[in-house]
Design a protein around this motif. Structure first.
Motif, PDB file in Angstrom:
ATOM      1  N   MET A  59     -15.794  -1.389 -56.938  1.00 53.15           N
ATOM      2  CA  MET A  59     -15.993  -2.552 -56.134  1.00 53.15           C
ATOM      3  C   MET A  59     -14.552  -3.133 -56.207  1.00 53.15           C
ATOM      4  O   MET A  59     -13.945  -3.848 -55.646  1.00 53.15           O
ATOM      5  N   LEU A  60     -14.147  -3.241 -57.634  1.00 54.93           N
ATOM      6  CA  LEU A  60     -12.923  -3.966 -58.268  1.00 54.93           C
ATOM      7  C   LEU A  60     -11.614  -2.907 -57.927  1.00 54.93           C
ATOM      8  O   LEU A  60     -10.585  -3.682 -57.578  1.00 54.93           O
ATOM      9  N   THR A  61     -11.745  -1.918 -57.830  1.00 56.11           N
ATOM     10  CA  THR A  61     -10.516  -0.961 -57.643  1.00 56.11           C
ATOM     11  C   THR A  61     -10.399  -0.211 -56.177  1.00 56.11           C
ATOM     12  O   THR A  61      -9.337   0.167 -55.497  1.00 56.11           O
ATOM     13  N   GLY A  62     -11.500  -0.166 -55.445  1.00 50.67           N
ATOM     14  CA  GLY A  62     -11.632   0.606 -54.055  1.00 50.67           C
ATOM     15  C   GLY A  62     -11.494   2.042 -54.283  1.00 50.67           C
ATOM     16  O   GLY A  62     -11.205   2.626 -53.230  1.00 50.67           O
ATOM     17  N   LEU A  63     -11.717   2.475 -55.490  1.00 50.26           N
ATOM     18  CA  LEU A  63     -11.895   4.022 -55.768  1.00 50.26           C
ATOM     19  C   LEU A  63     -13.268   4.503 -55.869  1.00 50.26           C
ATOM     20  O   LEU A  63     -14.191   3.662 -56.529  1.00 50.26           O
ATOM     21  N   TYR A  64     -13.601   5.580 -55.566  1.00 51.41           N
ATOM     22  CA  TYR A  64     -14.864   6.423 -56.042  1.00 51.41           C
ATOM     23  C   TYR A  64     -14.716   6.772 -57.422  1.00 51.41           C
ATOM     24  O   TYR A  64     -13.519   6.732 -57.922  1.00 51.41           O
ATOM     25  N   PRO A  65     -15.910   6.905 -58.231  1.00 50.02           N
ATOM     26  CA  PRO A  65     -15.693   7.099 -59.540  1.00 50.02           C
ATOM     27  C   PRO A  65     -15.017   8.376 -59.940  1.00 50.02           C
ATOM     28  O   PRO A  65     -14.457   8.441 -61.265  1.00 50.02           O
ATOM     29  N   ALA A 404     -18.572  20.191 -47.390  1.00 46.89           N
ATOM     30  CA  ALA A 404     -17.095  20.326 -47.348  1.00 46.89           C
ATOM     31  C   ALA A 404     -16.365  19.021 -47.510  1.00 46.89           C
ATOM     32  O   ALA A 404     -15.272  18.874 -48.186  1.00 46.89           O
ATOM     33  N   ALA A 405     -16.922  18.124 -46.440  1.00 42.25           N
ATOM     34  CA  ALA A 405     -16.166  16.821 -46.498  1.00 42.25           C
ATOM     35  C   ALA A 405     -16.353  15.902 -48.016  1.00 42.25           C
ATOM     36  O   ALA A 405     -15.449  15.443 -48.353  1.00 42.25           O
ATOM     37  N   ALA A 406     -17.410  16.136 -48.524  1.00 46.45           N
ATOM     38  CA  ALA A 406     -17.745  15.602 -49.812  1.00 46.45           C
ATOM     39  C   ALA A 406     -16.746  15.968 -50.745  1.00 46.45           C
ATOM     40  O   ALA A 406     -15.841  15.372 -51.649  1.00 46.45           O
ATOM     41  N   LEU A 407     -16.456  17.232 -50.986  1.00 45.19           N
ATOM     42  CA  LEU A 407     -15.689  18.080 -51.821  1.00 45.19           C
ATOM     43  C   LEU A 407     -14.217  17.781 -51.611  1.00 45.19           C
ATOM     44  O   LEU A 407     -13.175  17.350 -52.436  1.00 45.19           O
ATOM     45  N   ARG A 408     -13.778  17.706 -50.235  1.00 45.88           N
ATOM     46  CA  ARG A 408     -12.411  16.761 -49.948  1.00 45.88           C
ATOM     47  C   ARG A 408     -12.407  15.512 -50.479  1.00 45.88           C
ATOM     48  O   ARG A 408     -11.159  15.267 -51.132  1.00 45.88           O
ATOM     49  N   ILE A 409     -13.301  14.550 -50.199  1.00 36.73           N
ATOM     50  CA  ILE A 409     -13.161  13.393 -50.924  1.00 36.73           C
ATOM     51  C   ILE A 409     -13.085  13.303 -52.204  1.00 36.73           C
ATOM     52  O   ILE A 409     -12.064  12.598 -52.917  1.00 36.73           O
ATOM     53  N   ILE A 410     -13.967  14.127 -52.927  1.00 34.62           N
ATOM     54  CA  ILE A 410     -13.579  14.164 -54.343  1.00 34.62           C
ATOM     55  C   ILE A 410     -12.605  14.766 -55.193  1.00 34.62           C
ATOM     56  O   ILE A 410     -11.922  14.072 -55.964  1.00 34.62           O
ATOM     57  N   GLU A 411     -12.003  15.756 -54.333  1.00 35.54           N
ATOM     58  CA  GLU A 411     -10.714  16.299 -54.645  1.00 35.54           C
ATOM     59  C   GLU A 411      -9.473  15.311 -54.366  1.00 35.54           C
ATOM     60  O   GLU A 411      -8.614  15.455 -55.221  1.00 35.54           O
ATOM     61  N   ASP A 412      -9.522  14.614 -53.346  1.00 34.22           N
ATOM     62  CA  ASP A 412      -8.441  13.583 -53.143  1.00 34.22           C
ATOM     63  C   ASP A 412      -8.435  12.544 -53.915  1.00 34.22           C
ATOM     64  O   ASP A 412      -7.488  12.291 -54.658  1.00 34.22           O
ATOM     65  N   GLY A 413      -9.702  12.311 -54.486  1.00 31.22           N
ATOM     66  CA  GLY A 413      -9.803  11.262 -55.637  1.00 31.22           C
ATOM     67  C   GLY A 413      -9.330  11.885 -56.939  1.00 31.22           C
ATOM     68  O   GLY A 413      -8.494  11.125 -57.556  1.00 31.22           O
TER      69      GLY A 413
END
Length: 441
Positions: A59-65, A404-413
């Protein structure tokens, strides 16, 4: 430009979306209802993490874990390179204060940017001396513009119900009565705030599982809680027996039986309410059904305060201001990460134990990104809102696309990640002792 608005951000631990927005809700919440009438209610908000520490970090950073790195409160602290809403507002001249409880210890790093950061025990709640002192202090001790983060714990088990709300008139179950109690306290807080000059945000950090399926599961939960009570009162025998209780000698189902959030990513813990009131140039008394993420809160607030979300640096959330103005916002999937208690079996954070869900308005895929042995499960939320039937076999193309979409979001993060601070063994011991003293463990 006139003077900047103050920011009052109220986060209610364990607050489920249906407790405020559900047709069958029984809590009595006139204060929150008035707040909804003055702003925008997001009915499709999904938390980025199903447990408190990582949820607040998102919430404070705008980032996923996977990007901010706070994935277990006993192991990691927020990277010094990670900007937060607080650090940005502090740089802009805001006077900042946080009143938090539970696992949000200073060691986690979420106190960064707060001039005052009060971490209290869960026994010091809204309906006692702490609440009275807080009401007496707010907001007179802060110069404008100010930012206050208020973390309320009454819905967390064991729940706290004000004496005047301990009746069926205030809710069908203790959870609803605790929410009715908090509504009165929040009303007293708002009486002390200049609402014309204040942006008010209210949301849950994650939801809560209120029902257990079957008598066997309920019996396991009671056994789990009994073991925890015994361990807490064993004195010098506690450490060795605690290691056994958290070892592979004890089945995973018993270790997690009493958990009401954190260990999974089900809809009960994923869906949270989000209300934003007091913003200029946006709609009021409206509800947005679009799916949004709690990672969207930080960039939204900074835009509403005329600060600019770009000051956060790279982030994965997006501003919800277009929705608040009645404009469309493109649909996109969002993530939610869990934290299973089984992680405590190991001597370091184990990503293979982490469940992740990727969600669209219709579908949710649940899997373990770092453990291919865990079977992917797909749920059709439109026809199966309680997530009872695995639809992966019937819709394999949907499952593959979401995976595939989840892995892309995680890897981008991960590529954009700031290196988290790994706590030393001594720091972990101090943090754990503080958690025990605060009554959290």
């Amino acid at each position: 430009m006139g003077p900047r608005k103050n920011l009052l951000w109220i986060v209610v631990d364990c607050l489920r979306a249906d407790a405020l927005f559900g047709e069958g809700r029984t809590a009595v919440t006139p204060t929150i209802d008035r707040l909804r009438g003055a702003g925008v209610s997001f009915h499709g908000a999904i938390t980025a993490a199903s447990y408190t520490t990582a949820s607040f970090a998102s919430m404070l950073t705008g980032l996923y874990p996977a990007a901010h790195g706070v994935r277990a409160f006993e192991w990691y602290a927020l990277s010094p390179a990670c900007a937060t809403v607080t650090t940005v507002l502090r740089e802009c001249g805001y006077h900042t204060a946080a009143f938090v409880t539970g696992p949000l210890l200073p060691e986690v790093g979420l106190n960064r940017g707060f001039v005052r950061y009060e971490s209290r025990s869960r026994e010091r709640g809204a309906f006692g001396p702490w609440g009275t002192d807080l009401l007496a202090a707010l907001p007179g001790r802060l110069q404008e513009p100010w930012f206050v983060l208020l973390h309320l714990w009454a819905l967390h088990h064991p729940r706290a119900v004000a004496p005047e709300c301990d009746s069926p008139d205030c809710g069908r179950r203790d959870y609803d009565r605790a929410l009715s109690s908090l509504d009165g306290f929040i009303g007293e807080v708002l009486k002390r705030v200049d609402l014309d000059g204040t942006l008010v945000v209210l949301n849950g950090d994650h939801g809560e599982i209120l029902k257990r399926a079957g008598a066997a599961r309920a019996a396991l939960a009671r056994a789990n809680m009994a073991v925890r009570w015994v361990l807490k009162h064993l004195g010098p025998l506690r450490p060795p027996l605690e290691r056994i209780a958290r070892s592979r000698c004890v089945p995973a189902v018993l270790q997690t039986a009493a958990n009401r959030h954190g260990h999974d990513v089900s809809e009960a813990v994923a869906r949270v309410p989000l209300v934003i009131a007091g913003a200029e140039g946006v709609l009021s008394a409206v509800s947005a059904d679009d799916q949004v993420s709690t990672t969207d809160i930080a960039p939204t607030l900074l835009e509403l305060l005329d600060v600019g979300a770009e000051r956060l640096g790279p982030h994965q959330g997006r501003s919800l201001v277009p929705l608040m103005r009645g404009e469309p916002l493109a649909e996109r999937p969002v993530l939610i990460e869990g934290y299973t208690a089984i992680i405590r079996r190991v001597e370091s954070f184990d990503p293979a134990a982490v469940p992740v869900g990727i969600r669209t308005p219709r579908w949710k895929l649940v899997f373990a990104p770092d453990n291919p042995r865990v079977r992917m499960r797909l749920y059709d939320l439109k026809h199966d809102p309680n997530e009872l039937r695995d639809a992966a076999g019937s819709f394999p193309e949907v499952a593959d696309e979401l995976h595939a979409a989840a892995l892309r979001i995680i890897e981008d993060g991960k590529r954009a990640a700031r290196e988290p601070s790994l706590l030393s063994a001594a720091e972990r011991g101090v943090a754990r002792e503080r958690l025990e003293n605060l009554g959290y463990l």
